[in-house]
Design an enzyme around this catalytic site. Sequence first.
Site, PDB file in Angstrom:
ATOM      1  N   THR A   1      -5.929   6.828   7.958  1.00 28.79           N
ATOM      2  CA  THR A   1      -6.503   7.000   6.610  1.00 28.79           C
ATOM      3  C   THR A   1      -6.612   5.675   5.868  1.00 28.79           C
ATOM      4  O   THR A   1      -7.003   5.657   4.710  1.00 28.79           O
ATOM      5  CB  THR A   1      -5.672   7.984   5.765  1.00 28.79           C
ATOM      6  N   THR A   2      -6.244   4.585   6.535  1.00 26.23           N
ATOM      7  CA  THR A   2      -6.390   3.246   5.956  1.00 26.23           C
ATOM      8  C   THR A   2      -7.176   2.377   6.940  1.00 26.23           C
ATOM      9  O   THR A   2      -7.221   2.685   8.130  1.00 26.23           O
ATOM     10  CB  THR A   2      -5.003   2.586   5.758  1.00 26.23           C
TER      11      THR A   2
ATOM     12  N   HIS B   1       2.213   8.839   0.650  1.00 28.38           N
ATOM     13  CA  HIS B   1       1.071   8.690  -0.253  1.00 28.38           C
ATOM     14  C   HIS B   1       1.375   9.556  -1.469  1.00 28.38           C
ATOM     15  O   HIS B   1       1.680  10.739  -1.305  1.00 28.38           O
ATOM     16  CB  HIS B   1      -0.216   9.168   0.427  1.00 28.38           C
TER      17      HIS B   1
ATOM     18  N   HIS C   1       3.677  10.863   6.138  1.00 25.29           N
ATOM     19  CA  HIS C   1       3.100  10.738   7.476  1.00 25.29           C
ATOM     20  C   HIS C   1       4.120  10.145   8.427  1.00 25.29           C
ATOM     21  O   HIS C   1       4.602   9.034   8.197  1.00 25.29           O
ATOM     22  CB  HIS C   1       1.858   9.838   7.437  1.00 25.29           C
TER      23      HIS C   1
ATOM     24  N   HIS D   1       5.781   6.972   6.285  1.00 27.00           N
ATOM     25  CA  HIS D   1       5.399   6.392   4.996  1.00 27.00           C
ATOM     26  C   HIS D   1       4.840   7.494   4.108  1.00 27.00           C
ATOM     27  O   HIS D   1       4.700   8.637   4.558  1.00 27.00           O
ATOM     28  CB  HIS D   1       4.380   5.261   5.193  1.00 27.00           C
TER      29      HIS D   1
ATOM     30  N   HIS E   1       0.816  -1.219   0.000  1.00 28.82           N
ATOM     31  CA  HIS E   1       0.000   0.000   0.000  1.00 28.82           C
ATOM     32  C   HIS E   1       0.846   1.263   0.000  1.00 28.82           C
ATOM     33  O   HIS E   1       0.382   2.343  -0.336  1.00 28.82           O
ATOM     34  CB  HIS E   1      -0.907   0.027   1.237  1.00 28.82           C
TER      35      HIS E   1
ATOM     36  N   GLU F   1      -3.151  13.121   0.611  1.00 23.35           N
ATOM     37  CA  GLU F   1      -4.448  12.735   1.152  1.00 23.35           C
ATOM     38  C   GLU F   1      -5.215  13.981   1.578  1.00 23.35           C
ATOM     39  O   GLU F   1      -6.364  14.177   1.202  1.00 23.35           O
ATOM     40  CB  GLU F   1      -4.247  11.784   2.331  1.00 23.35           C
TER      41      GLU F   1
HETATM   42  C1  SG5 Z   1      -0.015   2.719   5.920  1.00 24.33           C
HETATM   43  O1  SG5 Z   1      -0.797   3.704   6.605  1.00 24.33           O
HETATM   44  C2  SG5 Z   1       0.541   1.599   6.752  1.00 24.33           C
HETATM   45  C3  SG5 Z   1      -0.041   1.431   8.117  1.00 24.33           C
HETATM   46  C4  SG5 Z   1      -0.592   2.704   8.692  1.00 24.33           C
HETATM   47  C5  SG5 Z   1      -1.556   3.319   7.732  1.00 24.33           C
HETATM   48  O2  SG5 Z   1      -0.784   2.221   4.877  1.00 24.33           O
HETATM   49  O3  SG5 Z   1       0.514   0.338   6.105  1.00 24.33           O
HETATM   50  C6  SG5 Z   1      -0.626  -0.451   6.004  1.00 24.33           C
HETATM   51  O4  SG5 Z   1      -1.711  -0.153   6.401  1.00 24.33           O
HETATM   52  C7  SG5 Z   1      -0.415  -1.820   5.358  1.00 24.33           C
HETATM   53  C8  SG5 Z   1      -0.039  -2.879   6.369  1.00 24.33           C
HETATM   54  O5  SG5 Z   1       0.995   0.907   8.936  1.00 24.33           O
HETATM   55  C9  SG5 Z   1       0.863  -0.310   9.509  1.00 24.33           C
HETATM   56  O6  SG5 Z   1      -0.119  -0.973   9.403  1.00 24.33           O
HETATM   57  C10 SG5 Z   1       2.059  -0.748  10.312  1.00 24.33           C
HETATM   58  C11 SG5 Z   1       1.942  -2.117  10.873  1.00 24.33           C
HETATM   59  O7  SG5 Z   1      -1.194   2.420   9.930  1.00 24.33           O
HETATM   60  C12 SG5 Z   1      -0.520   2.793  11.024  1.00 24.33           C
HETATM   61  O8  SG5 Z   1       0.443   3.512  11.002  1.00 24.33           O
HETATM   62  C13 SG5 Z   1      -0.997   2.263  12.299  1.00 24.33           C
HETATM   63  C14 SG5 Z   1       0.100   1.509  12.944  1.00 24.33           C
HETATM   64  C15 SG5 Z   1      -2.361   4.476   8.306  1.00 24.33           C
HETATM   65  O9  SG5 Z   1      -1.538   5.524   8.712  1.00 24.33           O
HETATM   66  S1  SG5 Z   1      -1.949   6.960   8.324  1.00 24.33           S
HETATM   67  O10 SG5 Z   1      -3.251   7.232   8.881  1.00 24.33           O
HETATM   68  O11 SG5 Z   1      -0.906   7.806   8.812  1.00 24.33           O
HETATM   69  N1  SG5 Z   1      -2.049   7.073   6.751  1.00 24.33           N
HETATM   70 ZN    ZN Z   2      -0.495   7.733   5.773  1.00 27.84          ZN
END
Ligand code: SG5
Ligand code: ZN
Length: 266
Positions: free
Chosen positions: A201-202, A98, A121, A96, A68, A108
């Site tokens: 946001t996910t 976007h 982020h 990470h 993602h 986003e």
């Molecule tokens: C990313 O954003 C990360 C999440 C993260 C979200 O997409 O990756 C995924 O969701 C796929 C696995 O990171 C993880 O899940 C780490 C294990 O969620 C988090 O950071 C919560 C730990 C959402 O983050 S955001 O709202 O800043 N975009």
């Molecule tokens: Zn994010």
Amino acid sequence: AGNEWTYRGAKGPEHWHLDFPHCGGMKQSPISVATSEVIIDMERLTPIVFKNYDTSSSVDYTLENNGHTVQVDLNVKESEVTGGGLPGTFVAQQFHFHWGATDERGSEHDINGKHFPMEMHVVHYNAKYGNITSAINKDDGVAVLGFFFEIGRYNDHFQEIINHFRQIMYKNDMVDIKSMPLVQLMPAKLSKFYRYLGSLTTPPCYESVTWTLFNETIEIAEEQLVSFRTTVYENVKDDVNYGRDISDDFRMPQCLFRRRVYASHP
Ligand code: SG5
Ligand code: ZN
């Protein structure tokens, strides 16, 4: 059901709430920031205090393609933020990105309808919960610092990450990379920001995030953005969808409902 979700098609953002009910909530992220509607609160939104953002960890970061996004896990939890109206002390966990397939989309959040080609982020958990897993679904569990990118000068610091993209081309690929002080990845001026309460946001879209969106942008060269767009894929190696790039990994702005957005500055 299951844990699958995507940014397009049958498991895309319009359907997330079916498998992840929180995604249908009333404090969702991202949002569109209308600067004419923000409440200026200079008393509360003092500058954020960054601790160990300018030091280099002796332990490597882990760069991962999770299908993602590309994500950097900090492994040692030594960088913290507090102040700036944040509800506690928050420990940096990961960052990470976007980004869009073209320059006019990718972020986003947007400011007055203006989207940026990429948004970073930096995800933090509230120190009082001890780890991200415990914090993730608490009201005051998570703080995300959001940074917008603009196309401009070549950025040496991000290139250190991009140089490893060839090692994480496919979903679930990961590689250890040399750690770097987080300040190197951030804009110079951090006193102007927007603040609101929202969600991941996910999926699972927990409404646990104190959002901070910085006014000053990060410059990155077009050719570096092209590396994000063309060299990391959303599938595991040898999948039938082999080679579909991650670009356009953003959720659309969500309804603000009863929420207000605050600004640290006029
Ligand atoms: C990313 O954003 C990360 C999440 C993260 C979200 O997409 O990756 C995924 O969701 C796929 C696995 O990171 C993880 O899940 C780490 C294990 O969620 C988090 O950071 C919560 C730990 C959402 O983050 S955001 O709202 O800043 N975009
Ligand atoms: Zn994010």
